[in-house]
Design a protein around this motif. Structure first.
Motif, PDB file in Angstrom:
ATOM      1  N   ARG A   1      16.987  84.739  45.299  1.00  0.00           N
ATOM      2  CA  ARG A   1      16.446  83.923  44.213  1.00  0.00           C
ATOM      3  C   ARG A   1      14.912  83.860  44.300  1.00  0.00           C
ATOM      4  NH1 ARG A   1      19.187  81.035  40.660  1.00  0.00           N
ATOM      5  NH2 ARG A   1      18.397  79.113  39.725  1.00  0.00           N
TER       6      ARG A   1
ATOM      7  N   GLU B   1      21.990  88.986  40.662  1.00  0.00           N
ATOM      8  CA  GLU B   1      23.011  87.942  40.578  1.00  0.00           C
ATOM      9  C   GLU B   1      22.361  86.573  40.520  1.00  0.00           C
ATOM     10  OE1 GLU B   1      25.522  84.697  41.788  1.00  0.00           O
ATOM     11  OE2 GLU B   1      23.858  85.449  42.985  1.00  0.00           O
ATOM     12  N   ASP B   2      21.274  86.420  41.271  1.00  0.00           N
ATOM     13  CA  ASP B   2      20.737  85.085  41.516  1.00  0.00           C
ATOM     14  C   ASP B   2      19.615  84.684  40.567  1.00  0.00           C
ATOM     15  OD1 ASP B   2      21.119  82.775  42.904  1.00  0.00           O
ATOM     16  OD2 ASP B   2      20.767  83.649  44.867  1.00  0.00           O
TER      17      ASP B   2
ATOM     18  N   ASN C   1      30.937  80.445  39.643  1.00  0.00           N
ATOM     19  CA  ASN C   1      30.394  81.515  38.799  1.00  0.00           C
ATOM     20  C   ASN C   1      29.718  82.536  39.703  1.00  0.00           C
ATOM     21  OD1 ASN C   1      29.179  83.116  36.877  1.00  0.00           O
ATOM     22  ND2 ASN C   1      28.283  81.425  35.718  1.00  0.00           N
ATOM     23  N   ASP C   2      30.361  83.676  39.902  1.00  0.00           N
ATOM     24  CA  ASP C   2      29.836  84.669  40.834  1.00  0.00           C
ATOM     25  C   ASP C   2      30.186  86.075  40.323  1.00  0.00           C
ATOM     26  OD1 ASP C   2      28.525  85.634  43.061  1.00  0.00           O
ATOM     27  OD2 ASP C   2      29.750  84.567  44.521  1.00  0.00           O
TER      28      ASP C   2
ATOM     29  N   PRO D   1      21.758  84.052  32.697  1.00  0.00           N
ATOM     30  CA  PRO D   1      23.076  83.866  33.324  1.00  0.00           C
ATOM     31  C   PRO D   1      23.079  84.389  34.747  1.00  0.00           C
ATOM     32  CG  PRO D   1      23.107  85.834  31.970  1.00  0.00           C
ATOM     33  CD  PRO D   1      21.739  85.222  31.787  1.00  0.00           C
ATOM     34  N   PHE D   2      24.107  84.029  35.502  1.00  0.00           N
ATOM     35  CA  PHE D   2      24.338  84.635  36.798  1.00  0.00           C
ATOM     36  C   PHE D   2      25.015  85.997  36.610  1.00  0.00           C
ATOM     37  CE2 PHE D   2      23.959  80.167  38.002  1.00  0.00           C
ATOM     38  CZ  PHE D   2      23.270  80.243  39.205  1.00  0.00           C
ATOM     39  N   SER D   3      25.059  86.784  37.686  1.00  0.00           N
ATOM     40  CA  SER D   3      25.823  88.040  37.736  1.00  0.00           C
ATOM     41  C   SER D   3      25.389  89.059  36.690  1.00  0.00           C
ATOM     42  CB  SER D   3      27.324  87.750  37.598  1.00  0.00           C
ATOM     43  OG  SER D   3      27.744  86.845  38.585  1.00  0.00           O
ATOM     44  N   ILE D   4      24.097  89.174  36.477  1.00  0.00           N
ATOM     45  CA  ILE D   4      23.587  90.137  35.503  1.00  0.00           C
ATOM     46  C   ILE D   4      23.905  91.559  35.954  1.00  0.00           C
ATOM     47  CG2 ILE D   4      21.507  91.045  34.403  1.00  0.00           C
ATOM     48  CD1 ILE D   4      20.314  88.209  34.642  1.00  0.00           C
TER      49      ILE D   4
ATOM     50  N   GLY E   1      20.526  83.400  37.734  1.00  0.00           N
ATOM     51  CA  GLY E   1      21.222  82.417  36.902  1.00  0.00           C
ATOM     52  C   GLY E   1      20.544  81.059  36.866  1.00  0.00           C
ATOM     53  N   GLY E   2      20.397  80.508  35.668  1.00  0.00           N
ATOM     54  CA  GLY E   2      19.784  79.201  35.499  1.00  0.00           C
ATOM     55  C   GLY E   2      18.271  79.219  35.449  1.00  0.00           C
TER      56      GLY E   2
END
Length: 243
Positions: free
Chosen positions: A55, A108-109, A188-189, A117-120, A111-112
């Motif tokens: 992140r 992935e990280d 959500n992963d 989103p997560f898991s791009i 998200g937010g």
């Protein structure tokens, strides 16, 4: 580069898949290990996945100055990668009876962050590789905490209950105490894009999340080799005994 250096010389197939999505650029990494006996049709194909990005902001920090710093990601990112790299080392010495794909997802990280989103990366992987239909899959995320607790993640329980049962039976035989036999939260992963595509993929993740999650405290001193060993041993038995 580090992942490539370790896996490309040993894998039967290795690819870096660049992608662009939502104004971001990323790279998914895919290493495949085939059974030693290529004359026989393998009984299945297993995907083991982890996100290799970390992140860019520590948005759960209380101090605003520290919140702007990137997360080190010893647990949230690096722990899953470490497990997969060790599985790769084992496979380079002794092939499993099934095809094993080690897939490292980017982005992935995010998200937010700014509404992303997560898991791009996992979503991009599923969209790009629509032909890819593994028999089973496991996502490994945040698995090195000293007080590791992995319950039965609920999206996995809904979408891949038989595979989840198989994993927990292995954990029970091994007396892997980090695997707790109770229903956990919906997380959500990176398994969600695969479940939405109709693939049986289970998420192994620490839940509830540790206090170090998305902070500057996600450092290696909070990691446990015992925790990593438990997760690695369960996955090792899964891929070497899969039928």
């Amino acid at each position: 580069d580090y992942i490539k250096t370790l896996l490309e010389p040993e894998a039967d197939r290795f690819a870096v898949q660049p992608f662009e999505r939502l104004g971001l650029e990323g790279d998914n990494i895919w290493a495949s290990f085939y059974p030693a006996d290529s004359d026989e049709k393998p009984p299945g194909r297993i995907m083991l996945g982890a996100h290799w990005d970390t992140r860019p902001v520590s948005d759960r920090e209380q101090n605003a100055k520290r919140a702007a710093l990137p997360v080190t990601g010893a647990n949230d990112g690096a722990s899953g990668v470490a497990v997969l790299l060790e599985i790769g080392r084992l496979l380079s010495a002794r092939r499993a009876p099934v095809i094993v794909d080690l897939v490292f997802f980017d982005l992935e990280d995010m998200g937010g962050i700014k509404g992303l989103p997560f898991s791009i990366g996992a979503s991009a992987f599923v969209d790009k590789n629509r032909f890819y239909r593994p028999t089973a899959g496991v996502i490994v995320d945040m698995v090195c905490d000293r007080d590791l607790v992995i319950p039965r993640e609920s999206y996995s329980l809904d979408g891949a209950p038989e595979l989840q049962d198989k994993i927990w039976r292995i954990a029970g035989r091994q007396e892997a105490s980090a695997f707790v036999d109770r229903e956990g939260a919906y997380v959500n992963d990176d398994h969600l894009p695969f479940l939405k595509a109709g693939l049986k993929v289970v998420n192994l993740i620490h839940s509830p999340f540790p206090k170090s999650w998305h902070t500057n405290s996600d450092t290696i001193d909070r990691c446990s080799t015992k925790s990593l060993q438990q997760v690695g041993n369960v996955l090792e038995e899964l891929i070497y005994t899969f039928n």
